[in-house]
Motif scaffolding. Structure first.
Motif, PDB file in Angstrom:
ATOM      1  N   GLY A  97      27.209  39.461  39.304  1.00  0.00           N
ATOM      2  CA  GLY A  97      27.768  40.704  38.775  1.00  0.00           C
ATOM      3  C   GLY A  97      29.088  41.067  39.423  1.00  0.00           C
ATOM      4  N   PHE A  98      29.272  40.685  40.676  1.00  0.00           N
ATOM      5  CA  PHE A  98      30.537  40.988  41.356  1.00  0.00           C
ATOM      6  C   PHE A  98      31.702  40.183  40.799  1.00  0.00           C
ATOM      7  CE2 PHE A  98      28.140  42.271  45.423  1.00  0.00           C
ATOM      8  CZ  PHE A  98      28.117  43.594  45.034  1.00  0.00           C
ATOM      9  N   TYR A  99      31.430  38.993  40.294  1.00  0.00           N
ATOM     10  CA  TYR A  99      32.523  38.098  39.937  1.00  0.00           C
ATOM     11  C   TYR A  99      32.650  37.780  38.452  1.00  0.00           C
ATOM     12  CZ  TYR A  99      33.209  37.332  44.849  1.00  0.00           C
ATOM     13  OH  TYR A  99      33.473  37.519  46.169  1.00  0.00           O
ATOM     14  N   ASP A 100      31.899  38.441  37.586  1.00  0.00           N
ATOM     15  CA  ASP A 100      32.015  38.104  36.175  1.00  0.00           C
ATOM     16  C   ASP A 100      32.616  39.217  35.327  1.00  0.00           C
ATOM     17  OD1 ASP A 100      29.892  39.829  36.113  1.00  0.00           O
ATOM     18  OD2 ASP A 100      28.577  38.536  34.964  1.00  0.00           O
ATOM     19  N   LYS A 101      33.427  40.053  35.932  1.00  0.00           N
ATOM     20  CA  LYS A 101      34.078  41.121  35.173  1.00  0.00           C
ATOM     21  C   LYS A 101      35.219  40.535  34.334  1.00  0.00           C
ATOM     22  CE  LYS A 101      35.961  45.700  35.445  1.00  0.00           C
ATOM     23  NZ  LYS A 101      36.245  46.839  36.279  1.00  0.00           N
ATOM     24  N   VAL A 102      35.310  40.997  33.099  1.00  0.00           N
ATOM     25  CA  VAL A 102      36.313  40.526  32.156  1.00  0.00           C
ATOM     26  C   VAL A 102      37.318  41.649  31.938  1.00  0.00           C
ATOM     27  CG1 VAL A 102      36.681  39.679  29.812  1.00  0.00           C
ATOM     28  CG2 VAL A 102      34.588  39.103  31.024  1.00  0.00           C
ATOM     29  N   GLY A 103      38.582  41.278  31.844  1.00  0.00           N
ATOM     30  CA  GLY A 103      39.619  42.268  31.582  1.00  0.00           C
ATOM     31  C   GLY A 103      40.843  41.626  30.984  1.00  0.00           C
ATOM     32  N   PRO A 104      41.791  42.453  30.567  1.00  0.00           N
ATOM     33  CA  PRO A 104      43.023  41.893  30.001  1.00  0.00           C
ATOM     34  C   PRO A 104      43.790  41.092  31.048  1.00  0.00           C
ATOM     35  CG  PRO A 104      43.035  44.312  29.906  1.00  0.00           C
ATOM     36  CD  PRO A 104      41.772  43.895  30.567  1.00  0.00           C
ATOM     37  N   SER A 105      44.569  40.155  30.599  1.00  0.00           N
ATOM     38  CA  SER A 105      45.307  39.302  31.534  1.00  0.00           C
ATOM     39  C   SER A 105      46.307  40.106  32.354  1.00  0.00           C
ATOM     40  CB  SER A 105      46.003  38.176  30.774  1.00  0.00           C
ATOM     41  OG  SER A 105      46.876  38.715  29.796  1.00  0.00           O
ATOM     42  N   GLU A 106      46.782  41.242  31.827  1.00  0.00           N
ATOM     43  CA  GLU A 106      47.709  42.081  32.600  1.00  0.00           C
ATOM     44  C   GLU A 106      47.026  42.647  33.843  1.00  0.00           C
ATOM     45  OE1 GLU A 106      47.064  43.184  29.176  1.00  0.00           O
ATOM     46  OE2 GLU A 106      48.487  41.640  28.570  1.00  0.00           O
ATOM     47  N   HIS A 107      45.765  43.052  33.710  1.00  0.00           N
ATOM     48  CA  HIS A 107      45.039  43.582  34.865  1.00  0.00           C
ATOM     49  C   HIS A 107      44.790  42.483  35.897  1.00  0.00           C
ATOM     50  CE1 HIS A 107      43.243  47.119  32.376  1.00  0.00           C
ATOM     51  NE2 HIS A 107      44.524  47.282  32.640  1.00  0.00           N
ATOM     52  N   ALA A 108      44.457  41.301  35.427  1.00  0.00           N
ATOM     53  CA  ALA A 108      44.231  40.185  36.347  1.00  0.00           C
ATOM     54  C   ALA A 108      45.519  39.820  37.078  1.00  0.00           C
ATOM     55  CB  ALA A 108      43.684  38.984  35.592  1.00  0.00           C
ATOM     56  N   GLU A 109      46.647  39.838  36.370  1.00  0.00           N
ATOM     57  CA  GLU A 109      47.933  39.528  36.997  1.00  0.00           C
ATOM     58  C   GLU A 109      48.317  40.604  38.007  1.00  0.00           C
ATOM     59  OE1 GLU A 109      50.990  37.431  38.197  1.00  0.00           O
ATOM     60  OE2 GLU A 109      49.518  36.717  36.735  1.00  0.00           O
ATOM     61  N   ALA A 110      48.080  41.877  37.676  1.00  0.00           N
ATOM     62  CA  ALA A 110      48.369  42.964  38.615  1.00  0.00           C
ATOM     63  C   ALA A 110      47.509  42.826  39.868  1.00  0.00           C
ATOM     64  CB  ALA A 110      48.124  44.308  37.947  1.00  0.00           C
ATOM     65  N   GLU A 111      46.283  42.395  39.704  1.00  0.00           N
ATOM     66  CA  GLU A 111      45.413  42.186  40.861  1.00  0.00           C
ATOM     67  C   GLU A 111      45.928  41.047  41.739  1.00  0.00           C
ATOM     68  OE1 GLU A 111      41.015  40.466  41.753  1.00  0.00           O
ATOM     69  OE2 GLU A 111      41.315  41.576  39.900  1.00  0.00           O
ATOM     70  N   ARG A 112      46.382  39.959  41.116  1.00  0.00           N
ATOM     71  CA  ARG A 112      46.936  38.843  41.896  1.00  0.00           C
ATOM     72  C   ARG A 112      48.200  39.263  42.641  1.00  0.00           C
ATOM     73  NH1 ARG A 112      44.623  35.737  37.959  1.00  0.00           N
ATOM     74  NH2 ARG A 112      46.290  35.953  36.433  1.00  0.00           N
ATOM     75  N   GLU A 113      49.050  40.046  41.988  1.00  0.00           N
ATOM     76  CA  GLU A 113      50.266  40.516  42.658  1.00  0.00           C
ATOM     77  C   GLU A 113      49.932  41.419  43.836  1.00  0.00           C
ATOM     78  OE1 GLU A 113      52.781  42.344  39.775  1.00  0.00           O
ATOM     79  OE2 GLU A 113      53.079  40.478  38.663  1.00  0.00           O
ATOM     80  N   ARG A 114      48.940  42.278  43.670  1.00  0.00           N
ATOM     81  CA  ARG A 114      48.541  43.170  44.759  1.00  0.00           C
ATOM     82  C   ARG A 114      47.948  42.362  45.913  1.00  0.00           C
ATOM     83  NH1 ARG A 114      45.757  46.728  41.935  1.00  0.00           N
ATOM     84  NH2 ARG A 114      43.862  45.488  41.990  1.00  0.00           N
ATOM     85  N   ARG A 115      47.188  41.316  45.573  1.00  0.00           N
ATOM     86  CA  ARG A 115      46.564  40.490  46.599  1.00  0.00           C
ATOM     87  C   ARG A 115      47.598  39.699  47.391  1.00  0.00           C
ATOM     88  NH1 ARG A 115      43.154  36.907  43.746  1.00  0.00           N
ATOM     89  NH2 ARG A 115      41.987  38.729  43.183  1.00  0.00           N
ATOM     90  N   TYR A 116      48.662  39.242  46.720  1.00  0.00           N
ATOM     91  CA  TYR A 116      49.678  38.414  47.382  1.00  0.00           C
ATOM     92  C   TYR A 116      50.975  39.171  47.610  1.00  0.00           C
ATOM     93  CZ  TYR A 116      46.394  34.757  46.365  1.00  0.00           C
ATOM     94  OH  TYR A 116      45.256  34.009  46.308  1.00  0.00           O
ATOM     95  N   HIS A 117      50.868  40.461  47.805  1.00  0.00           N
ATOM     96  CA  HIS A 117      52.024  41.298  48.094  1.00  0.00           C
ATOM     97  C   HIS A 117      52.576  40.913  49.468  1.00  0.00           C
ATOM     98  CE1 HIS A 117      54.259  44.994  49.035  1.00  0.00           C
ATOM     99  NE2 HIS A 117      54.384  45.107  47.733  1.00  0.00           N
ATOM    100  N   PRO A 118      53.925  40.981  49.677  1.00  0.00           N
ATOM    101  CA  PRO A 118      54.505  40.579  50.975  1.00  0.00           C
ATOM    102  C   PRO A 118      53.921  41.332  52.170  1.00  0.00           C
ATOM    103  CG  PRO A 118      56.238  40.864  49.357  1.00  0.00           C
ATOM    104  CD  PRO A 118      54.963  41.301  48.709  1.00  0.00           C
ATOM    105  N   VAL A 119      53.598  42.605  51.997  1.00  0.00           N
ATOM    106  CA  VAL A 119      53.022  43.361  53.108  1.00  0.00           C
ATOM    107  C   VAL A 119      51.634  42.821  53.440  1.00  0.00           C
ATOM    108  CG1 VAL A 119      52.242  45.641  53.858  1.00  0.00           C
ATOM    109  CG2 VAL A 119      54.358  45.419  52.565  1.00  0.00           C
ATOM    110  N   ALA A 120      50.872  42.494  52.433  1.00  0.00           N
ATOM    111  CA  ALA A 120      49.548  41.916  52.670  1.00  0.00           C
ATOM    112  C   ALA A 120      49.680  40.552  53.337  1.00  0.00           C
ATOM    113  CB  ALA A 120      48.779  41.795  51.359  1.00  0.00           C
ATOM    114  N   GLU A 121      50.708  39.799  53.009  1.00  0.00           N
ATOM    115  CA  GLU A 121      50.939  38.484  53.605  1.00  0.00           C
ATOM    116  C   GLU A 121      51.217  38.599  55.104  1.00  0.00           C
ATOM    117  OE1 GLU A 121      50.747  34.560  53.639  1.00  0.00           O
ATOM    118  OE2 GLU A 121      50.466  35.736  51.831  1.00  0.00           O
ATOM    119  N   ILE A 122      51.958  39.606  55.518  1.00  0.00           N
ATOM    120  CA  ILE A 122      52.245  39.808  56.938  1.00  0.00           C
ATOM    121  C   ILE A 122      50.964  40.048  57.709  1.00  0.00           C
ATOM    122  CG2 ILE A 122      53.316  41.414  58.580  1.00  0.00           C
ATOM    123  CD1 ILE A 122      55.583  41.749  56.526  1.00  0.00           C
ATOM    124  N   HIS A 123      50.053  40.839  57.145  1.00  0.00           N
ATOM    125  CA  HIS A 123      48.798  41.137  57.835  1.00  0.00           C
ATOM    126  C   HIS A 123      47.872  39.920  57.868  1.00  0.00           C
ATOM    127  CE1 HIS A 123      49.596  45.348  58.412  1.00  0.00           C
ATOM    128  NE2 HIS A 123      49.985  45.438  57.132  1.00  0.00           N
TER     129      HIS A 123
END
Length: 159
Positions: free
Chosen positions: A130-156
């Protein structure tokens, strides 16, 4: 708001896994219903089906629950996501509750310790799917990837 990954690449595997669990529960319920038919609904005799102790009430509930899980796993939208989360919590809560009633007259579903262990295992797997089978538009998935690999997150992450 909780964070659930959107469009996880392993989502089809998780759906198959929850479908297999639903299929096992359905088969267990059908086998248990056939073997306990004619007995009292909440009988506490030694009826077993597919390695788990059962009675007619537990078998009938398993037929319904297994069918619901199979329907949830076969849907493409987020219905399966919510059903797996709910089923995982229900399985975990039921197994803990029934474990506390094992040696008492309150064990109305005729659980054994093996049934508790299997219910906990199924609950954890369904919660994980249930944690990993959520479906959404590709824009939401891309926004999540950008947030995950944000430069500030990379520094930490480098520390």
């Amino acid at each position: 708001m909780p964070h659930f990954p959107i469009n996880h690449p392993a989502r089809p595997i998780y759906r198959v896994l929850s479908g297999l669990i639903g299929l096992y529960i359905l088969a267990f319920g059908v086998w248990g219903t056939a073997s306990t038919w004619g007995e009292p609904l909440f009988s506490r005799d030694g009826s077993w089906a597919l390695g788990l102790r059962t009675n007619l009430a537990f078998s009938l509930a398993s037929v319904i629950f297994g069918a619901v899980l199979i329907v949830g796993a076969s849907r493409r939208g987020n219905l399966g996501h919510y059903m797996n989360l709910t089923a995982g919590v229900v399985f975990l809560a039921t197994s803990i509750l029934m474990m506390s009633f094992l040696q008492t007259r309150a064990n109305f579903l005729n659980f054994s310790m093996s049934t508790v262990v299997v219910s906990m295992l199924f609950g954890l797997i369904l919660l994980g799917t249930g944690f990993y089978d959520k479906v959404g538009p590709s824009e939401h998935a891309e926004a999540e990837r950008e947030r995950r690999y944000h430069p500030v997150a990379e520094i930490h992450r480098r520390r």
